[in-house]
Design a protein around this motif. Structure first.
Motif, short mmCIF file in Angstrom:
data_model
loop_
_atom_site.label_atom_id
_atom_site.label_comp_id
_atom_site.label_asym_id
_atom_site.label_seq_id
_atom_site.Cartn_x
_atom_site.Cartn_y
_atom_site.Cartn_z
N ASP A 1 -40.21 52.63 106.51
CA ASP A 1 -41.65 52.62 106.22
C ASP A 1 -42.41 52.38 107.52
N PRO A 2 -43.27 53.32 107.95
CA PRO A 2 -44.02 53.14 109.20
C PRO A 2 -44.85 51.86 109.22
N GLY A 3 -45.26 51.39 108.04
CA GLY A 3 -46.06 50.18 107.98
C GLY A 3 -45.28 48.92 108.34
N ASN A 4 -43.96 49.03 108.38
CA ASN A 4 -43.12 47.88 108.71
C ASN A 4 -42.62 47.91 110.15
N LYS A 5 -43.07 48.88 110.92
CA LYS A 5 -42.61 49.00 112.30
C LYS A 5 -42.94 47.74 113.09
N GLY A 6 -41.93 47.21 113.78
CA GLY A 6 -42.13 46.02 114.61
C GLY A 6 -42.10 44.71 113.86
N LYS A 7 -41.91 44.77 112.53
CA LYS A 7 -41.88 43.56 111.72
C LYS A 7 -40.45 43.08 111.51
N LEU A 8 -40.31 41.80 111.27
CA LEU A 8 -39.00 41.19 111.02
C LEU A 8 -38.68 41.28 109.53
N TYR A 9 -37.51 41.80 109.21
CA TYR A 9 -37.10 41.94 107.81
C TYR A 9 -36.50 40.63 107.31
N THR A 10 -37.07 40.07 106.26
CA THR A 10 -36.59 38.79 105.71
C THR A 10 -36.42 38.87 104.19
N LYS A 11 -36.34 40.06 103.66
CA LYS A 11 -36.29 40.24 102.21
C LYS A 11 -34.87 40.52 101.74
N GLY A 12 -34.74 40.89 100.48
CA GLY A 12 -33.45 41.26 99.92
C GLY A 12 -32.41 40.17 100.11
N PHE A 13 -31.21 40.56 100.50
CA PHE A 13 -30.14 39.60 100.73
C PHE A 13 -30.46 38.68 101.91
N PHE A 14 -31.28 39.17 102.84
CA PHE A 14 -31.55 38.40 104.05
C PHE A 14 -32.46 37.19 103.80
N LYS A 15 -32.97 37.04 102.61
CA LYS A 15 -33.73 35.82 102.34
C LYS A 15 -32.80 34.64 102.05
N TYR A 16 -31.51 34.93 101.86
CA TYR A 16 -30.54 33.87 101.59
C TYR A 16 -29.83 33.40 102.87
N ALA A 17 -29.78 34.23 103.89
CA ALA A 17 -29.18 33.85 105.17
C ALA A 17 -29.62 34.87 106.22
N ILE A 18 -29.87 34.38 107.42
CA ILE A 18 -30.33 35.26 108.50
C ILE A 18 -29.30 36.33 108.80
N HIS A 19 -28.03 35.95 108.72
CA HIS A 19 -26.95 36.89 109.03
C HIS A 19 -26.07 37.09 107.80
N ILE A 20 -26.71 37.40 106.69
CA ILE A 20 -26.00 37.58 105.42
C ILE A 20 -25.00 38.74 105.50
N ASN A 21 -25.29 39.73 106.34
CA ASN A 21 -24.35 40.85 106.50
C ASN A 21 -23.03 40.37 107.10
N TYR A 22 -23.11 39.42 108.03
CA TYR A 22 -21.89 38.85 108.60
C TYR A 22 -21.14 38.00 107.57
N PHE A 23 -21.88 37.33 106.71
CA PHE A 23 -21.24 36.58 105.64
C PHE A 23 -20.46 37.53 104.73
N GLY A 24 -21.03 38.70 104.45
CA GLY A 24 -20.30 39.71 103.68
C GLY A 24 -19.02 40.12 104.37
N ASP A 25 -19.08 40.30 105.70
CA ASP A 25 -17.88 40.63 106.47
C ASP A 25 -16.81 39.55 106.30
N LEU A 26 -17.23 38.30 106.40
CA LEU A 26 -16.28 37.20 106.28
C LEU A 26 -15.62 37.19 104.90
N LEU A 27 -16.39 37.51 103.86
CA LEU A 27 -15.83 37.52 102.50
C LEU A 27 -14.78 38.61 102.33
#
Length: 226
Positions: A140-166
């Motif tokens: 979404d062009p309206g989100n350019k330059g913004k920090l994403y903190t929604k979805g799974f990332f509201k539970y941990a900054i590096h939630i994707n890495y937590f998924g890797d660990l699991l």
């Protein structure tokens, strides 16, 4: 923070990584199904449990498929040639390491085995879908330059890495070998003491106060814990 700030498709590097990973998966097949384990250890070794072998091999292909999605959809940064060789070496721990560690276990699949399958699926979904939601948000062009903190990332900054660990822990559980625990332990240490601090430094530089605010009320790596 050249690793995260420089953008490039890095197609040759990505293709080399995928080729090397296919070769590693072929080697895992040889180990699990073509007598490779016996030839490596030069002795009479039981055949282990065929269901365990097939689950480990299927895991390998699922991981490979997710890597393809990650490389050609999510990753936009430059991949150095050194990393193109380092990544397959790291994944050899999963494709080959878990095949070797789980091969001779001839016990009937039980609680640990099925827990491992659950953790693998859960971790794979957390990692891939967290990245997918962020990718769609960033389009979404309206989100350019913004920090994403929604979805799974509201539970941990590096939630994707937590998924890797699991999902790596799931591999270890399926092998039923106590020594397999060293691999997710190594991965946790790599994330906690190297990759996360490096990425946090980049995020702080890139997003400034927005990242500082995000960090004050969001767990770092493991939801609800740390």
């Amino acid at each position: 923070m050249d690793l995260y700030s420089r953008k490039s498709q890095s197609i040759p590097q990505k293709l080399l990584i995928l080729l090397l990973e296919i070769l590693l998966i072929a080697l895992s097949y040889w180990i699990l199904f073509e007598g490779g384990y016996q030839k490596i250890f030069s002795g009479e070794v039981g055949m282990g449990n065929i269901y365990r072998h097939w689950v480990l091999f299927i895991f390998n292909w699922i991981v490979f498929g997710r890597i393809c999605i990650t490389f050609f959809l999510f990753i936009k940064r430059r991949i150095p040639w050194s990393e193109a060789f380092n990544i397959p070496f790291a994944f050899a721990l999963y494709y080959i390491g878990f095949a070797l560690l789980g091969y001779s276990n001839n016990s009937t699949p039980g609680l640990f085995f099925f827990t491992g399958i659950f953790l693998f699926i859960l971790g794979s979904c957390i990692n891939t879908f967290s990245e997918l939601l962020r990718y769609n948000w960033k389009k979404d062009p309206g989100n350019k330059g913004k920090l994403y903190t929604k979805g799974f990332f509201k539970y941990a900054i590096h939630i994707n890495y937590f998924g890797d660990l699991l999902w790596v822990t799931g591999y270890a559980f399926v092998t039923g070998n106590i020594y397999s625990s060293l691999i997710p332990l190594f991965l946790f240490s790599f994330f906690a003491f190297y990759n996360i601090p490096m990425l946090d430094k980049h995020l702080k530089t890139h997003y400034g106060q927005a990242f500082e605010n995000y960090k004050t009320h969001t767990k770092e790596f493991i939801p609800f814990i740390w």
